[in-house]
Design a protein around this motif. Sequence first.
Motif, short mmCIF file in Angstrom:
data_model
loop_
_atom_site.label_atom_id
_atom_site.label_comp_id
_atom_site.label_asym_id
_atom_site.label_seq_id
_atom_site.Cartn_x
_atom_site.Cartn_y
_atom_site.Cartn_z
N HIS A 8 1.00 -1.48 0.17
CA HIS A 8 0.07 -0.03 -0.06
C HIS A 8 0.59 1.11 0.04
O HIS A 8 1.94 1.68 0.51
CB HIS A 8 -0.68 0.08 1.12
CG HIS A 8 -1.93 1.27 1.59
ND1 HIS A 8 -2.88 1.37 0.92
CD2 HIS A 8 -2.05 2.11 1.97
CE1 HIS A 8 -3.52 2.54 0.42
NE2 HIS A 8 -3.00 3.49 2.17
N ASP A 9 0.12 2.45 -0.76
CA ASP A 9 1.17 3.93 -1.41
C ASP A 9 2.64 3.21 -1.75
O ASP A 9 2.84 4.67 -1.06
CB ASP A 9 0.88 4.34 0.48
CG ASP A 9 -0.22 5.01 0.11
OD1 ASP A 9 -1.11 5.00 -0.70
OD2 ASP A 9 -0.67 5.38 1.36
N GLN A 10 3.27 2.17 -2.05
CA GLN A 10 4.36 1.77 -2.32
C GLN A 10 4.75 2.56 -4.44
O GLN A 10 3.82 1.98 -4.72
CB GLN A 10 5.17 0.69 -2.19
CG GLN A 10 5.63 0.50 -0.62
CD GLN A 10 6.41 -0.29 -0.59
OE1 GLN A 10 6.27 -1.18 -1.81
NE2 GLN A 10 6.73 -0.88 0.31
N ARG A 11 5.29 3.34 -4.40
CA ARG A 11 6.14 3.34 -5.53
C ARG A 11 7.20 2.84 -6.15
O ARG A 11 7.97 2.96 -5.82
CB ARG A 11 5.86 5.28 -5.95
CG ARG A 11 4.48 5.71 -5.62
CD ARG A 11 3.74 5.63 -5.92
NE ARG A 11 2.81 6.73 -5.97
CZ ARG A 11 0.65 6.28 -5.67
NH1 ARG A 11 1.34 5.18 -5.34
NH2 ARG A 11 0.50 7.47 -5.10
N SER A 12 6.58 1.04 -6.73
CA SER A 12 7.70 0.82 -7.73
C SER A 12 8.47 1.31 -8.33
O SER A 12 7.41 1.90 -9.17
CB SER A 12 7.10 -0.16 -7.60
OG SER A 12 8.46 -1.28 -8.02
N SER A 13 9.35 1.50 -8.68
CA SER A 13 11.31 1.69 -10.04
C SER A 13 9.59 0.85 -11.11
O SER A 13 10.80 1.31 -12.03
CB SER A 13 12.39 1.86 -9.19
OG SER A 13 12.47 0.75 -9.00
N GLU B 284 7.80 -7.69 -7.36
CA GLU B 284 7.68 -9.27 -7.10
C GLU B 284 8.73 -9.66 -6.50
O GLU B 284 8.21 -10.48 -5.35
CB GLU B 284 8.37 -9.40 -8.86
CG GLU B 284 7.72 -9.63 -9.67
CD GLU B 284 7.60 -9.85 -11.13
OE1 GLU B 284 8.77 -10.36 -11.64
OE2 GLU B 284 7.19 -10.09 -11.88
N ASP B 285 9.56 -8.78 -6.70
CA ASP B 285 10.80 -8.74 -5.57
C ASP B 285 10.34 -8.50 -3.34
O ASP B 285 10.08 -9.32 -2.98
CB ASP B 285 11.71 -8.33 -5.52
CG ASP B 285 12.48 -8.93 -6.16
OD1 ASP B 285 12.92 -9.33 -7.05
OD2 ASP B 285 14.01 -8.03 -6.92
N GLU B 286 9.43 -7.43 -3.89
CA GLU B 286 9.12 -7.25 -2.54
C GLU B 286 7.99 -8.76 -1.86
O GLU B 286 7.54 -8.59 -1.09
CB GLU B 286 8.23 -5.80 -2.71
CG GLU B 286 9.43 -4.56 -2.42
CD GLU B 286 9.97 -5.00 -1.26
OE1 GLU B 286 9.16 -4.58 -0.30
OE2 GLU B 286 11.22 -4.45 -0.89
#
Length: 70
Positions: free
Chosen positions: A24-29, A35-37
């Motif tokens: 939630h609320d994460q902005r992934s690069s 996927e790793d997270e």
Amino acid sequence: SPWQLLDDACTETLFGSLKVKRLHDQRSSSRRHTEDETVEWMLWYNQSRLHSALDYVSPMQLEKHWRADQ
């Protein structure tokens, strides 16, 4: 069998927790980062987190104990 505990409600709780507590609320690069997270969180959830529905053991511990009793 421990697999009887893995019904729809448990699955929905798993993915609900993943979305709220990890993503939630994460902005992934990148997609790979997401996927790793997700894999990291699921490993923690299945190997380390104590589940009240499983008498406060992890799913991996429950399976290990169940297999030893067979």
